[in-house]
Scaffold this active site. Structure first.
Site, short mmCIF file in Angstrom:
data_model
loop_
_atom_site.label_atom_id
_atom_site.label_comp_id
_atom_site.label_asym_id
_atom_site.label_seq_id
_atom_site.Cartn_x
_atom_site.Cartn_y
_atom_site.Cartn_z
CD GLU A 195 -12.60 -11.58 -5.11
OE1 GLU A 195 -13.24 -10.86 -4.32
OE2 GLU A 195 -11.48 -11.26 -5.56
CG PHE A 239 5.77 -11.18 -15.60
CD1 PHE A 239 6.39 -11.97 -16.56
CD2 PHE A 239 4.66 -11.69 -14.96
CE1 PHE A 239 5.92 -13.23 -16.86
CE2 PHE A 239 4.17 -12.95 -15.25
CZ PHE A 239 4.80 -13.72 -16.21
NE ARG A 297 -4.30 11.94 20.53
CZ ARG A 297 -4.56 13.24 20.37
NH1 ARG A 297 -3.61 14.15 20.60
NH2 ARG A 297 -5.76 13.63 19.99
N GLY A 322 -7.61 -9.11 -17.25
CA GLY A 322 -7.60 -9.13 -15.80
C GLY A 322 -7.20 -10.48 -15.26
N GLY A 325 -7.86 11.20 13.80
CA GLY A 325 -7.70 12.18 12.73
C GLY A 325 -6.31 12.20 12.15
CB THR A 362 -8.44 -11.11 -7.16
OG1 THR A 362 -9.06 -12.31 -7.67
CG2 THR A 362 -8.20 -10.13 -8.30
CD GLU A 408 3.10 -10.97 -7.90
OE1 GLU A 408 3.33 -12.17 -7.69
OE2 GLU A 408 3.96 -10.08 -7.78
#
Length: 387
Positions: free
Chosen positions: A374, A125, A275, A133, A347, A372, A370
């Site tokens: 905002e 697309f 762990r 943008g 780590g 942001t 697709e």
């Protein structure tokens, strides 16, 4: 409407099938592809053989006769293991094939959908441009009709286009300015450009932070000529068309983000159980337990959110706000869970041999692609009537 998102037996069977494929086929191999920045053709071929690229399309076009919920379930299970293969599926279906299905003519559907549904070909697309943008209405790529031949002559460029340069890419649907409206604003249309068309050039793959086993490139169009019949949908309606495609795509991206968020939980629980530090598993520490609980909460809520939006879409109800809510929440949850998973691994979380390192690198783009975060907040505010 009901918010009961328990799965039917058919949907649950699909989910389990993709879950097994992700763990048995994708997980053992994808790390090597990722580090080599190599597209996993064999994995994608198997996804096509499973029918994943045809999930939401009718059987008459070679699809599986499923729905958008089925697609979301597949994306979530794939992304629990790896986001590169998940975004290849998401872009191939939501952005590549769906515009042809939603807006194509009968001839266009018959020509393209069977190969797109089978995974024999991938679609892309072509929306985003280097200087636009989030402002997709600022499209500068142009398509002018040659009155002598009836062909469209396309000039311009696109950037960050997924699935656009693979050996199996079949077409790119391109948004371009084809004229002016009465108020002087650009009339944007969508045109199918087959791969290999003279004047259509594809740049080398980007060097990316994440999604390194997926294909993302810049495209250029220099006097590219395609038949007039390659117009997708009505002339001048391209802007409205891709807004609809993006609304649906946000549900798919939310499902993918949910999968990544859940994958972070899966890996962190496994690590916390095995762990040891100071003589006991780190999962025995309340600080780790609380992190894991919060991570599971975010993944669970993300899942409810994208399934709610998908249910509304399938019921023919308005879903724009719910899709934006789902995309916003799940993408930010994925980023947070990836950060926390890396912290739990210490780590080792910074070592690429551990899946959480890949998830950390893959998560950030979910707040950008697709739409942001905002933009999602703008859409939600608009739906609330305050924008």
């Amino acid at each position: 409407m009901s918010l009961d998102h328990r799965l039917t037996s058919e949907h649950e069977e699909l989910r389990r099938t993709v879950e097994e494929f992700a763990h048995d086929v994708v997980a053992p191999k994808i790390g090597e592809f990722y580090e080599r920045h190599e597209f996993p053709y064999d994995i994608v071929r198997q996804m096509g053989e499973m029918g994943l690229f045809g999930l939401p399309f009718p059987e008459e076009y070679g699809g599986m006769g499923g729905d958008y919920l089925a697609l979301g379930l597949a994306l979530e299970e794939l992304a629990r293991v790896d986001s590169s293969v998940a975004i290849t599926l998401e872009a191939g279906v939501s952005l590549g094939a769906m515009p042809v299905y939603r807006f194509g003519t009968a001839e266009q559907r018959r020509e393209w959908l069977p190969k797109l549904c089978s995974g024999e070909l991938l679609g892309a697309f072509g929306l985003t441009e280097p200087e636009c943008g989030s402002d997709a209405s600022g499209t500068r790529t142009t398509a002018v009709r040659d009155e002598r031949t009836g062909e469209w002559v396309i000039n311009g460029s696109k950037c960050f286009i997924t699935n656009s340069g693979t050996d199996i890419t079949g077409l790119v649907t391109v948004t371009a300015v084809t004229g002016r409206k009465d108020d002087g604003s650009p009339a944007i249309s969508t045109i199918i450009v087959p791969a290999g068309t003279p004047g259509f050039s594809v740049a080398a793959p980007y060097s990316k932070v994440g999604w390194n086993a997926s294909d993302t490139r810049e495209l250029a169009f220099s006097d590219v000529r395609v038949p007039g019949a390659n117009l997708l949908g009505d002339e001048g309606r391209g802007y409205a068309q891709f807004l609809r495609i993006l609304d649906e795509g946000r549900i798919a991206i939310s499902a993918l983000a949910t999968g990544l968020a859940q994958g972070c939980v899966d890996e962190s629980v496994r690590y916390a159980r095995t762990r040891t530090a100071f003589g006991k598993p780190i999962g025995a520490n309340q600080a780790i337990q609380f992190k894991l609980a919060d991570m599971e909460m975010r993944a669970h809520t993300s899942r409810i959110s994208w399934r709610d939006a998908a249910s509304r879409l399938l019921a023919g109800e308005p879903f724009k706000k719910q899709a934006a809510l789902a995309k916003l929440y799940s993408s930010e949850s994925a980023v947070t869970n990836a950060r926390e998973a890396t912290q739990i691994h210490g780590g080792y979380g910074f070592m690429n041999e551990y899946p959480v390192a890949r998830m950390w690198r893959d998560s950030k783009i979910l707040e950008i692609g697709e739409g942001t975060s905002e933009v999602q907040r703008m859409l939600i505010a608009r739906e609330l009537g305050v924008s």
